[in-house]
Design a protein around this motif. Structure first.
Motif, PDB file in Angstrom:
ATOM      1  N   ILE A   7       0.856  -1.183   0.000  1.00 60.10           N
ATOM      2  CA  ILE A   7       0.000   0.000   0.000  1.00 60.10           C
ATOM      3  C   ILE A   7       0.898   1.241   0.000  1.00 60.10           C
ATOM      4  CG2 ILE A   7      -1.782   1.290   1.249  1.00 60.10           C
ATOM      5  CD1 ILE A   7      -2.785  -1.383   0.227  1.00 60.10           C
ATOM      6  N   PRO A   8       0.769   2.095  -1.029  1.00 56.03           N
ATOM      7  CA  PRO A   8       1.592   3.312  -1.051  1.00 56.03           C
ATOM      8  C   PRO A   8       1.267   4.224   0.128  1.00 56.03           C
ATOM      9  CG  PRO A   8       0.551   2.927  -3.181  1.00 56.03           C
ATOM     10  CD  PRO A   8      -0.059   1.965  -2.215  1.00 56.03           C
ATOM     11  N   ALA A  61      -4.959   5.579   1.026  1.00 62.46           N
ATOM     12  CA  ALA A  61      -4.644   4.235   1.533  1.00 62.46           C
ATOM     13  C   ALA A  61      -5.875   3.329   1.599  1.00 62.46           C
ATOM     14  CB  ALA A  61      -3.948   4.311   2.891  1.00 62.46           C
ATOM     15  N   PRO A  62      -7.025   3.807   2.125  1.00 57.27           N
ATOM     16  CA  PRO A  62      -8.200   2.936   2.112  1.00 57.27           C
ATOM     17  C   PRO A  62      -8.636   2.568   0.692  1.00 57.27           C
ATOM     18  CG  PRO A  62      -8.532   4.734   3.656  1.00 57.27           C
ATOM     19  CD  PRO A  62      -7.272   5.030   2.896  1.00 57.27           C
ATOM     20  N   PHE A  63      -8.471   3.485  -0.257  1.00 52.62           N
ATOM     21  CA  PHE A  63      -8.811   3.178  -1.646  1.00 52.62           C
ATOM     22  C   PHE A  63      -7.943   2.033  -2.160  1.00 52.62           C
ATOM     23  CE2 PHE A  63      -8.226   3.734  -6.234  1.00 52.62           C
ATOM     24  CZ  PHE A  63      -9.541   3.585  -6.654  1.00 52.62           C
ATOM     25  N   PHE A  64      -6.649   2.098  -1.902  1.00 53.85           N
ATOM     26  CA  PHE A  64      -5.748   1.023  -2.347  1.00 53.85           C
ATOM     27  C   PHE A  64      -6.120  -0.305  -1.681  1.00 53.85           C
ATOM     28  CE2 PHE A  64      -3.116   4.461  -3.912  1.00 53.85           C
ATOM     29  CZ  PHE A  64      -2.524   3.899  -5.037  1.00 53.85           C
ATOM     30  N   ARG A  65      -6.488  -0.263  -0.397  1.00 54.35           N
ATOM     31  CA  ARG A  65      -6.849  -1.493   0.315  1.00 54.35           C
ATOM     32  C   ARG A  65      -8.160  -2.085  -0.197  1.00 54.35           C
ATOM     33  NH1 ARG A  65      -5.701   1.538   4.739  1.00 54.35           N
ATOM     34  NH2 ARG A  65      -3.615   1.165   5.491  1.00 54.35           N
ATOM     35  N   ALA A 121      -4.320  10.993  -9.193  1.00 55.44           N
ATOM     36  CA  ALA A 121      -4.990  11.916 -10.118  1.00 55.44           C
ATOM     37  C   ALA A 121      -6.444  11.503 -10.342  1.00 55.44           C
ATOM     38  CB  ALA A 121      -4.237  11.973 -11.445  1.00 55.44           C
ATOM     39  N   HIS A 122      -6.699  10.195 -10.460  1.00 47.58           N
ATOM     40  CA  HIS A 122      -8.081   9.722 -10.619  1.00 47.58           C
ATOM     41  C   HIS A 122      -8.895   9.982  -9.354  1.00 47.58           C
ATOM     42  CE1 HIS A 122      -7.909   8.088 -14.598  1.00 47.58           C
ATOM     43  NE2 HIS A 122      -6.860   7.344 -14.306  1.00 47.58           N
ATOM     44  N   LEU A 123      -8.294   9.822  -8.196  1.00 49.95           N
ATOM     45  CA  LEU A 123      -8.993  10.136  -6.949  1.00 49.95           C
ATOM     46  C   LEU A 123      -9.326  11.630  -6.890  1.00 49.95           C
ATOM     47  CD1 LEU A 123      -7.096   7.931  -4.356  1.00 49.95           C
ATOM     48  CD2 LEU A 123      -9.554   7.865  -4.821  1.00 49.95           C
ATOM     49  N   GLU A 124      -8.388  12.478  -7.294  1.00 48.81           N
ATOM     50  CA  GLU A 124      -8.639  13.920  -7.296  1.00 48.81           C
ATOM     51  C   GLU A 124      -9.796  14.266  -8.228  1.00 48.81           C
ATOM     52  OE1 GLU A 124      -4.797  15.392  -8.380  1.00 48.81           O
ATOM     53  OE2 GLU A 124      -4.090  15.455  -6.296  1.00 48.81           O
ATOM     54  N   MET A 125      -9.791  13.692  -9.427  1.00 53.02           N
ATOM     55  CA  MET A 125     -10.867  13.966 -10.378  1.00 53.02           C
ATOM     56  C   MET A 125     -12.213  13.455  -9.854  1.00 53.02           C
ATOM     57  SD  MET A 125      -9.785  15.733 -12.870  1.00 53.02           S
ATOM     58  CE  MET A 125      -8.666  16.532 -11.745  1.00 53.02           C
ATOM     59  N   LEU A 134     -21.025  10.304   5.618  1.00 55.68           N
ATOM     60  CA  LEU A 134     -19.580  10.231   5.404  1.00 55.68           C
ATOM     61  C   LEU A 134     -19.209   8.959   4.655  1.00 55.68           C
ATOM     62  CD1 LEU A 134     -18.227  11.516   8.834  1.00 55.68           C
ATOM     63  CD2 LEU A 134     -18.506  12.791   6.694  1.00 55.68           C
ATOM     64  N   ALA A 135     -19.839   7.853   5.019  1.00 60.11           N
ATOM     65  CA  ALA A 135     -19.574   6.583   4.340  1.00 60.11           C
ATOM     66  C   ALA A 135     -20.015   6.650   2.877  1.00 60.11           C
ATOM     67  CB  ALA A 135     -20.272   5.434   5.062  1.00 60.11           C
ATOM     68  N   LEU A 136     -21.157   7.278   2.621  1.00 60.12           N
ATOM     69  CA  LEU A 136     -21.663   7.393   1.248  1.00 60.12           C
ATOM     70  C   LEU A 136     -20.788   8.319   0.396  1.00 60.12           C
ATOM     71  CD1 LEU A 136     -25.456   7.545   2.067  1.00 60.12           C
ATOM     72  CD2 LEU A 136     -24.295   5.720   0.781  1.00 60.12           C
ATOM     73  N   TRP A 137     -20.305   9.409   0.980  1.00 54.69           N
ATOM     74  CA  TRP A 137     -19.394  10.326   0.278  1.00 54.69           C
ATOM     75  C   TRP A 137     -18.138   9.566  -0.167  1.00 54.69           C
ATOM     76  CZ3 TRP A 137     -17.647  14.454  -2.206  1.00 54.69           C
ATOM     77  CH2 TRP A 137     -16.317  14.853  -2.072  1.00 54.69           C
ATOM     78  N   GLU A 138     -17.579   8.834   0.766  1.00 57.45           N
ATOM     79  CA  GLU A 138     -16.373   8.067   0.456  1.00 57.45           C
ATOM     80  C   GLU A 138     -16.654   7.030  -0.633  1.00 57.45           C
ATOM     81  OE1 GLU A 138     -14.351   5.041   3.247  1.00 57.45           O
ATOM     82  OE2 GLU A 138     -13.431   6.983   3.698  1.00 57.45           O
TER      83      GLU A 138
END
Length: 151
Positions: free
Chosen positions: A10-11, A28-32, A47-51, A87-91
């Motif tokens: 995990i980066p 990190a949670p996205f990678f996991r 970059a994809h997360l930012e977009m 918060l969970a739905l936003w993520e």
């Protein structure tokens, strides 16, 4: 299943923030949870997360302006395991949007054999993640995503 994912793979966690209303998104949670392809550069995934933060945030801007709370965490909502559903739905909306974009990119840039498992990388999977994101956004704003129109 302990050990199924090597934590060393995990980066380093990166924080993506859009304004002050929405909470930061962590990489990190996205990678996991969403396991982007290892061959993709970390900067591409970020970059994809930012977009995705921009896209989802813009879809929620009108709803956000109707709120009286200063932050999403302060908007009244039910909780799951002590955490606001909103918060969970936003993520989820952001992570699924990012995953869909990553799938689209790897679908066009991928040079693996034709026998590759399309269930992991195919267009249908990309669209399914977009649906997941749209569903999460609809739940945040209190709307049904499927509308029945006149014929």
């Amino acid at each position: 299943m302990p050990g199924w994912l090597d934590e060393k793979a995990i980066p380093e966690n990166r924080i993506i923030q859009r304004g002050t209303f929405f909470p930061p998104i962590e990489s990190a949670p996205f990678f996991r949870q969403y396991r982007p392809p290892a061959e993709l550069p970390v900067e591409t995934v970020i970059a994809h997360l930012e977009m995705a933060v921009i896209q989802v945030g813009r879809q929620l801007d009108r709803w956000r302006q109707e709120q009286t709370a200063a932050t999403l965490a302060e908007v009244r909502a039910e909780t799951v395991n002590g955490r606001s559903e909103l918060l969970a739905l936003w993520e989820r909306a952001v992570y699924c949007e990012a995953k869909a974009e990553i799938l689209k990119e790897t679908l066009t840039a991928d040079r693996r054999k034709a026998a590759e498992n399309n269930a992991k990388t195919g267009e249908e999977t990309e669209e399914k993640y977009r649906e997941f994101s749209a569903d999460a956004i609809a739940l945040i704003v209190g709307d049904d995503r499927v509308h029945v129109g006149s014929i």
